[in-house]
Design an enzyme around this catalytic site. Structure first.
Site, mmCIF file in Angstrom:
data_model
loop_
_atom_site.group_PDB
_atom_site.id
_atom_site.type_symbol
_atom_site.label_atom_id
_atom_site.label_comp_id
_atom_site.label_asym_id
_atom_site.label_seq_id
_atom_site.Cartn_x
_atom_site.Cartn_y
_atom_site.Cartn_z
ATOM 1 N N ASP A 1 -29.479 4.215 26.000
ATOM 2 C CA ASP A 1 -30.306 3.085 26.386
ATOM 3 C C ASP A 1 -30.229 2.988 27.910
ATOM 4 O O ASP A 1 -29.303 3.467 28.546
ATOM 5 C CB ASP A 1 -29.822 1.797 25.702
ATOM 6 C CG ASP A 1 -30.901 0.717 25.716
ATOM 7 O OD1 ASP A 1 -30.691 -0.335 25.105
ATOM 8 O OD2 ASP A 1 -31.961 0.943 26.343
ATOM 9 N N SER A 2 -31.234 2.334 28.473
ATOM 10 C CA SER A 2 -31.443 2.418 29.933
ATOM 11 C C SER A 2 -30.658 1.392 30.728
ATOM 12 O O SER A 2 -30.518 1.542 31.943
ATOM 13 C CB SER A 2 -32.936 2.211 30.232
ATOM 14 O OG SER A 2 -33.372 1.034 29.555
ATOM 15 N N GLY A 3 -30.176 0.351 30.071
ATOM 16 C CA GLY A 3 -29.314 -0.588 30.778
ATOM 17 C C GLY A 3 -29.895 -1.971 30.991
ATOM 18 O O GLY A 3 -29.146 -2.944 31.138
ATOM 19 N N GLY A 4 -31.214 -2.101 31.001
ATOM 20 C CA GLY A 4 -31.826 -3.400 31.273
ATOM 21 C C GLY A 4 -31.410 -4.463 30.277
ATOM 22 O O GLY A 4 -31.008 -5.569 30.639
ATOM 23 N N PHE A 5 -31.463 -4.108 29.006
ATOM 24 C CA PHE A 5 -31.111 -5.068 27.952
ATOM 25 C C PHE A 5 -29.651 -5.478 28.077
ATOM 26 O O PHE A 5 -29.313 -6.655 27.989
ATOM 27 C CB PHE A 5 -31.359 -4.444 26.577
ATOM 28 C CG PHE A 5 -31.032 -5.356 25.437
ATOM 29 C CD1 PHE A 5 -29.799 -5.286 24.805
ATOM 30 C CD2 PHE A 5 -31.943 -6.301 24.994
ATOM 31 C CE1 PHE A 5 -29.485 -6.129 23.749
ATOM 32 C CE2 PHE A 5 -31.651 -7.144 23.934
ATOM 33 C CZ PHE A 5 -30.420 -7.068 23.309
ATOM 34 N N ASP B 1 -36.561 -1.252 31.210
ATOM 35 C CA ASP B 1 -37.567 -2.233 30.802
ATOM 36 C C ASP B 1 -36.990 -3.634 30.953
ATOM 37 O O ASP B 1 -35.805 -3.817 31.209
ATOM 38 C CB ASP B 1 -37.981 -1.980 29.349
ATOM 39 C CG ASP B 1 -36.797 -2.081 28.385
ATOM 40 O OD1 ASP B 1 -35.673 -1.775 28.803
ATOM 41 O OD2 ASP B 1 -36.996 -2.497 27.232
ATOM 42 N N GLN C 1 -43.201 -3.602 24.834
ATOM 43 C CA GLN C 1 -42.755 -4.975 24.964
ATOM 44 C C GLN C 1 -43.937 -5.900 24.635
ATOM 45 O O GLN C 1 -44.947 -5.455 24.092
ATOM 46 C CB GLN C 1 -42.218 -5.232 26.384
ATOM 47 C CG GLN C 1 -40.898 -4.521 26.693
ATOM 48 C CD GLN C 1 -39.720 -5.050 25.901
ATOM 49 O OE1 GLN C 1 -39.791 -6.077 25.219
ATOM 50 N NE2 GLN C 1 -38.600 -4.325 25.961
ATOM 51 N N ASP D 1 -31.006 1.951 15.735
ATOM 52 C CA ASP D 1 -29.608 1.886 16.184
ATOM 53 C C ASP D 1 -29.157 0.445 16.038
ATOM 54 O O ASP D 1 -29.975 -0.481 16.230
ATOM 55 C CB ASP D 1 -29.480 2.300 17.664
ATOM 56 C CG ASP D 1 -29.679 1.099 18.592
ATOM 57 O OD1 ASP D 1 -30.856 0.820 18.916
ATOM 58 O OD2 ASP D 1 -28.678 0.415 18.938
HETATM 59 N N1 2YX Z 1 -23.174 -7.210 14.860
HETATM 60 C C1 2YX Z 1 -24.161 -7.220 15.438
HETATM 61 C C2 2YX Z 1 -25.415 -7.211 16.144
HETATM 62 C C3 2YX Z 1 -25.451 -7.542 17.509
HETATM 63 C C4 2YX Z 1 -26.681 -7.557 18.181
HETATM 64 C C5 2YX Z 1 -27.840 -7.219 17.494
HETATM 65 C C6 2YX Z 1 -29.146 -7.285 18.166
HETATM 66 C C7 2YX Z 1 -29.444 -6.019 18.949
HETATM 67 N N2 2YX Z 1 -30.815 -6.169 19.352
HETATM 68 C C8 2YX Z 1 -31.411 -5.455 20.294
HETATM 69 N N3 2YX Z 1 -30.817 -4.442 20.974
HETATM 70 C C9 2YX Z 1 -31.768 -4.037 21.874
HETATM 71 C C10 2YX Z 1 -31.725 -3.074 22.889
HETATM 72 C C11 2YX Z 1 -32.847 -2.942 23.731
HETATM 73 N N4 2YX Z 1 -32.813 -2.017 24.750
HETATM 74 C C12 2YX Z 1 -33.862 -1.940 25.604
HETATM 75 N N5 2YX Z 1 -33.815 -1.061 26.622
HETATM 76 N N6 2YX Z 1 -34.969 -2.732 25.449
HETATM 77 C C13 2YX Z 1 -35.094 -3.620 24.461
HETATM 78 O O1 2YX Z 1 -36.140 -4.328 24.386
HETATM 79 C C14 2YX Z 1 -33.989 -3.756 23.539
HETATM 80 C C15 2YX Z 1 -34.036 -4.694 22.506
HETATM 81 C C16 2YX Z 1 -32.922 -4.841 21.692
HETATM 82 N N7 2YX Z 1 -32.665 -5.703 20.680
HETATM 83 C C17 2YX Z 1 -27.805 -6.884 16.144
HETATM 84 C C18 2YX Z 1 -26.586 -6.876 15.473
#
Ligand code: 2YX
Length: 374
Positions: free
Chosen positions: A94-98, A148, A191, A268
């Site tokens: 993953d790129s790091g922004g989140f 992102d 997005q 993931d």
């Molecule tokens: N235990 C546990 C547990 C903890 C957190 C989560 C939610 C994870 N959700 C999530 N990861 C993300 C990574 C992401 N990475 C990037 N670069 N962009 C995203 O929009 C993005 C959105 C995400 N949404 C789900 C389960």
């Protein structure tokens, strides 16, 4: 003529669902695929060969964590992430922004990138689209995610639109920075919050960049499952069906089943590993919290029919004891069980799609969860 060293082939479809294979120099990813999360160069509480033996073809690493510790340059000096963590198979980063938005303190986002303070030592860092791709290249990542901006939900349309457009401009900058890395891929991230017209525009614009794969971001951020599924249904028709679709951060077994049904290929989530460390197990009979006293003298294994030793050997009473005692072996065995179950779930979905019986299979899987305790 150079043969493309990174290919995706859809092998079978069943409704919107598909099976496929992503082929790259480090191996093949069978889709639908679940990627165990290996944030700091380790799938917590697991040996790499155990993760592989469970059927995982690819693991996820995090730019944010590895840039802070031990640093991308050090991992590169040590031979790259695959060698460093003894995982010679595909790695997606993953790129790091989140992670910046969810983990770091003081942070600022603007056209150039994200400025933030490390959650480890408070040091200040700047993450631009170019730097994120540079870090992922230094790590040796096989599938690199664009930088992102993922907005928290709920949010206004204006906020969602601003972040979506910034992410599109960053996708283009990441594509340029990625350049030509034979055998590797850079994925764009759709997005747009909960706004259908923004989601569609994001998917269309990213499709024009002709990237090797596309993620659906901005979900699994607290919205109800029906909202998440509606966003997938909204964007799926605009995501090239010859490219992998990756739903980031998802999810529970039910989230995954419902998303595979709607055409998602890759997932993931920290759920199986994090929950395992806290005594929560996933099985064919649904989930169980092994801290619960009802397991104190339950002599049955988690699942006698599972191929996984953690699931078919140890009594629930023993696992309850380990969890209550906060023993390391408890974290190991429950993480092992959970990842085994997630991979078994994915293998079952792939088989059902290949046989054209996904709907029946989903019915059987959900019946097992509903029956609960057997
Ligand atoms: N235990 C546990 C547990 C903890 C957190 C989560 C939610 C994870 N959700 C999530 N990861 C993300 C990574 C992401 N990475 C990037 N670069 N962009 C995203 O929009 C993005 C959105 C995400 N949404 C789900 C389960």
């Amino acid at each position: 003529m150079t043969t493309d060293q990174f290919t995706f082939t859809v092998t079978k479809t069943d409704g919107a669902a598909r099976t496929g294979e992503i082929r790259m120099p480090r191996g093949v990813i069978r889709t639908p695929a679940f990627m165990p999360v290996g944030t700091a160069a380790t799938v917590k509480a697991m040996y790499p060969d155990q993760v592989k033996a469970l059927g995982a073809d690819v693991v996820l690493g995090n730019t944010y964590h590895l840039m802070l510790r031990p640093s991308a340059e050090r991992v590169a000096r040590l031979g790259g992430l695959h060698k460093f963590m003894n995982w010679p198979y595909p790695i997606l980063t993953d790129s790091g922004g989140f992670q910046v938005m969810s983990l770091s303190a003081l942070r600022k986002i603007d056209e150039s990138g994200v400025t933030f303070q490390s959650h480890i030592d408070g040091s200040t860092h700047v993450m631009t689209p170019e730097r994120s791709i540079e870090i992922q290249g230094l790590l040796g990542s096989d599938i690199q995610m664009q930088l992102d901006e993922c907005v928290k939900l709920p949010c206004t349309e204006a906020v969602a639109e601003k972040a979506m457009r910034l992410s599109l401009r960053w996708a283009e900058r990441c594509r340029v920075a990625f350049g030509e890395q034979p055998g590797r891929a850079m994925f764009g991230i759709v997005q747009g919050g909960e706004v259908e017209r923004l989601r569609i525009e994001s998917a269309k614009e990213l499709a024009n960049l002709d990237l090797k794969g596309y993620a659906i971001g901005g979900l699994a951020v607290g919205e109800p499952q029906d909202v998440m599924l509606r966003m997938i249904e909204t964007v799926e028709p605009y995501m090239p069906n010859t490219k992998p679709r990756y739903l980031m951060g998802v999810g529970t077994p039910d989230d995954i089943v419902e998303s595979v049904r709607r055409g998602v290929d890759m997932f993931d989530c920290v759920m199986p590993t994090r929950a395992g460390r806290h005594g929560l197990v996933f099985t064919r009979f649904g989930r169980m919290n092994l801290r619960n006293a009802r397991f104190a003298e339950d002599t049955r294994p988690l699942d006698a029919e599972s191929k996984c030793a953690a699931s078919n050997t140890y009594s629930r009473a023993y696992l309850h004891h380990l969890v209550r005692s906060n023993e390391i072996l408890g974290m190991m065995l429950l993480t092992w069980n959970n990842l085994a179950y997630y991979q078994e779930l994915m293998a079952g979905l792939r088989k059902a799609i290949a046989e054209g019986r996904l709907e029946d299979h989903i019915g059987e899987v959900k019946e097992g969860w509903a029956k609960g305790e057997h």
